[in-house]
Design an enzyme around this catalytic site. Structure first.
Site, PDB file in Angstrom:
ATOM      1  CB  CYS A 345      24.426  81.044  12.808  1.00  0.00           C
ATOM      2  SG  CYS A 345      24.060  80.923  14.538  1.00  0.00           S
ATOM      3  NE  ARG A 374      18.215  81.043  21.220  1.00  0.00           N
ATOM      4  CZ  ARG A 374      19.490  81.285  21.438  1.00  0.00           C
ATOM      5  NH1 ARG A 374      19.989  81.093  22.639  1.00  0.00           N
ATOM      6  NH2 ARG A 374      20.262  81.701  20.468  1.00  0.00           N
ATOM      7  CD  GLN A 392      21.555  85.685  19.564  1.00  0.00           C
ATOM      8  OE1 GLN A 392      21.448  85.495  18.357  1.00  0.00           O
ATOM      9  NE2 GLN A 392      22.038  84.777  20.390  1.00  0.00           N
ATOM     10  CG  ASP A 394      24.367  86.796  16.193  1.00  0.00           C
ATOM     11  OD1 ASP A 394      25.514  86.502  16.581  1.00  0.00           O
ATOM     12  OD2 ASP A 394      23.523  85.952  15.849  1.00  0.00           O
ATOM     13  CG  HIS A 396      27.344  84.632  12.298  1.00  0.00           C
ATOM     14  ND1 HIS A 396      26.098  85.177  12.350  1.00  0.00           N
ATOM     15  CD2 HIS A 396      27.393  83.693  13.274  1.00  0.00           C
ATOM     16  CE1 HIS A 396      25.402  84.582  13.309  1.00  0.00           C
ATOM     17  NE2 HIS A 396      26.158  83.684  13.893  1.00  0.00           N
ATOM     18  CE  LYS A 480      29.272  78.316  25.092  1.00  0.00           C
ATOM     19  NZ  LYS A 480      28.054  78.868  25.670  1.00  0.00           N
ATOM     20  CG  HIS A 526      28.683  81.497  15.874  1.00  0.00           C
ATOM     21  ND1 HIS A 526      27.444  81.266  15.322  1.00  0.00           N
ATOM     22  CD2 HIS A 526      29.446  80.445  15.511  1.00  0.00           C
ATOM     23  CE1 HIS A 526      27.459  80.122  14.661  1.00  0.00           C
ATOM     24  NE2 HIS A 526      28.665  79.600  14.761  1.00  0.00           N
TER      25      HIS A 526
HETATM   26 ZN   LIG Z   1      25.732  82.400  15.390  1.00  0.00          ZN
END
Ligand SMILES: [Zn+2]
Ligand SMILES: [Zn+2]
Length: 655
Positions: A345, A374, A392, A394, A396, A480, A526
């Site tokens: 992000c 992580r 991910q 991912d 945004h 979320k 997200h």
């Molecule tokens: Zn994010």
């Protein structure tokens, strides 16, 4: 028991809303008996005014009462915790020197941490322990609750020489201490328990492992004995069968057998290496989602795997997770500090901020298959589901306040499309909210949180999602919507997630010029439908047992020449199919055709093309489909049409 109390009547409200009057001091078991004997036979415990307690405890005031059976989570966990006492009784009978620490219930079964005092307990002893448990269970001994003064409790365990229970006692307050006794075994415990041991009809010891006293590696290593029990032998049999199935479908095992991925101690723990076939599978999944995302108006971006520490100070990640992350990377000169990217992000925020934005640019949807790192303790790592580096799917979405709900709904559509295309029918949606008792844990104003939480609720409702709400499960920057998928064995996994965020745009000072010519703050969403490629592939492997749908299968066809004479023809067929983007290989080995077919089956090949003299002469292939058997012979052209239709059948276009 009743005569201890007055004749006062109390009002009991049952879960269906009905109210009944009973004499003060009535027990939940007596209430059950007054309804039906059949019900009473199944009552394990009761929830009285929201608190789980022994079914035979007297009720002294008006109360709501829920009778708990094996079908209730709380009933099951009372059953399993009581079984831990039973196992302890069996252990004490078999090994008189054993001392006991704690014995909690688990999601499936229970364990007890014990100091065996030098005795070794291994797999060979499991049967003996199981038999002893069942022998004691058949005695139908009541679990008797005995309130104790602290002095008496200390005296009891001092005499017994049990330093572990004395340690537990040191933290308990006088007046709150209870013992529970069943048969010859007495334990320090606050309960609750099932009425008697007779409810336990089947027992299995699952495993032994070492566990440090209080989880501290400076302390003595105790023995943790895992067990599971059931009210019927049949249920134990079914459970054991399910475990065997789960083992067969374990993605770590299948991943290796099907050559999908591997791990190397040299590369490092928790860092998966994708083998060619696994990479192919992953590539297919990525391109499937990428196509849908193009149609949904996303734009692909690429960002580096590290970012300056300053970036994460700005985003708040450092403050929140810094201590528990991989530690900063320092440059040899210039004194710069970088972090391995824990999230994409912040990088995407800087892409947004790279030039002035107008309301006409919004919504701006930036997507990246972004790899993040992580830190997880090595003991927590598990196959592809718990790793230290993962990618991910991912994206945004930067949008105006007014666009949030609509964008959120579009993302729900995309997630549902992904799940449906991949055969995940059984999923639930969880709205993860802030813990109102602990607001300090979260960034942002009450107003922003309320707004975001309500937007999620409305979007989910409008999309007809059945949701449950969980307090305290939100991200630190916003609420979320999490999608939980059940795999073929009924286990729950969190996959896709969608999150509304009013905080990061503020922290990064993101702006757009509105139609009013004024500066405004965008909102950020997200989202990741798969969650991560690693976890998604793991669940997909376990869900399909490695029998991937044709379009995803790393190898779609195996061409099996009956003998060496037909190698050239097999190669020609292979090249023709490859040009049509149909993937696979030729089995060139000097093996009997039966062996080649068997091996292709073991490798879970969806389609086998057998070629011999007749096929070579007529320009044909004999087709076998896994699970369907012989499909007869087809010309190459017919086969291409067939295969393409089958491949496309499972991947409808998005919208
Ligand atoms: Zn994010
Ligand atoms: Zn207990």
């Amino acid at each position: 028991m009743l005569d201890l109390f007055t004749n006062k009547m109390i009002k009991i409200t049952l879960p269906d809303g009905s109210e009944r009057e009973y004499q003060e001091g009535v027990s939940s078991m007596e209430i059950a008996l007054s309804i039906s004997e059949g019900l009473a036979r199944n009552v394990l415990a009761a929830k009285v005014n929201g608190k789980v307690q022994d079914a035979n405890l007297p009720i002294l005031e008006n109360a709501t009462v829920q009778l708990l059976t094996w079908n209730d989570t709380d009933g099951k966990s009372t059953f399993w915790h009581s079984s831990a006492h039973l196992m302890a009784e069996a252990l004490e009978a078999l090994y008189p020197k054993v001392k006991f620490w704690v014995g909690p219930p688990l999601e499936n079964g229970f364990y007890y941490d014990v100091d065996t005092n030098g005795e070794s307990i291994s797999q060979d002893d499991f049967k003996k322990i199981e038999d002893k448990m069942l022998e004691l269970a058949r005695q139908k001994n009541d679990y008797v609750r005995i309130p104790m003064s602290k002095v008496d409790a200390i005296e009891y365990f001092t005499e017994k020489g049990d330093e572990y229970k004395l340690d537990l006692l040191s933290n308990l307050e006088d007046g709150s201490i209870t013992f529970y006794r069943q048969g010859n075994f007495t334990d320090l415990c606050r309960g609750p328990h099932i009425p008697n041991t007779g409810f336990i009809k089947a027992a299995k010891i699952m495993n032994v492992a070492g566990a440090y006293f209080k989880g501290d590696q400076n302390n003595k290593m105790l023995t943790r004995i895992y067990g599971i029990t059931f009210p019927k032998q049949k249920e134990l049999d079914e459970y054991v069968h399910l475990l065997e199935e789960a083992k067969k479908r374990d993605h770590r095992k299948l991943g290796q057998e099907l050559d999908l991925f591997t791990f190397s101690e040299k590369v490092g723990k928790g860092l998966p290496l994708w083998l060619p076939k696994g990479a192919m599978l992953r590539e297919r999944l990525e391109s499937f989602l990428r196509k849908a995302q193009v149609r949904a108006g996303y734009q692909q971006v690429v960002t580096p795997h590290i970012g300056s520490k300053q970036l994460y100070l700005t985003s708040g990640h450092w403050e929140k997770y810094g201590k528990d992350s991989f530690q900063p990377i320092n440059t040899p000169e210039e004194g710069e500090e970088f972090l391995l990217k824990p999230m994409n992000c912040p990088h995407h925020c800087e892409i947004y901020a790279s030039r002035p934005r107008s309301y006409r640019d919004l919504p701006l949807r930036l997507a990246e298959f972004g790899t993040v790192y992580r830190y997880e303790q090595s003991g927590e790592l598990h196959g592809l589901t718990r790793v230290r580096g993962f990618t991910q799917d991912d994206a945004h979405i930067f949008c105006t306040d007014d666009q949030v709900e609509d964008e959120f709904k579009k993302v729900i559509d995309l997630v549902l499309y992904v799940f449906k295309s991949l055969g995940f029918e059984d999923f639930s949606a969880q709205v993860s909210l802030r813990d109102p008792e602990n607001k300090a844990k979260y960034f942002g104003s009450d107003e922003a949180w309320d707004k975001a939480e309500n937007a999620i609720r409305r979007a989910a409702a409008e999309k007809g999602l059945k949701t449950i709400e969980e307090l305290g499960e939100a991200a630190f920057y916003g609420p979320k919507l999490d999608f939980m998928v059940k795999d073929a064995l009924g286990r729950k996994w969190q996959l896709g997630t969608i999150q509304v965020d009013y905080q990061l745009p503020t922290r990064f000072n993101l702006e757009y010029i509105g139609s009013d010519n004024q500066k405004h703050r965008p909102v950020m969403i997200h989202r990741a439908p798969f969650g991560s490629m690693e976890r998604f592939v793991a669940i997909l492997i376990e869900n399909t047992g490695g029998n991937f749908p044709l379009w995803l299968s790393p190898d779609q066809i195996a061409i099996l020449p009956i003998s060496e004479k037909y190698q050239d023809y097999a190669n020609d067929v292979f090249l023709t199919l490859q040009e049509q983007d149909i993937r696979g290989y030729v089995d060139h080995r000097d093996e009997k055709i039966g062996r080649k077919i068997r091996d292709a089956e073991v490798n879970k090949l969806p389609l086998m093309l057998i070629v011999g003299e007749k096929e070579a002469e007529e320009g044909k292939v004999s087709v076998r489909r896994k699970g369907e058997g012989d499909l007869g012979s087809m010309t190459i052209g017919e086969f291409i049409d067939y295969a393409k239709a089958e491949i496309n059948k499972n991947i409808p276009q998005f919208r």
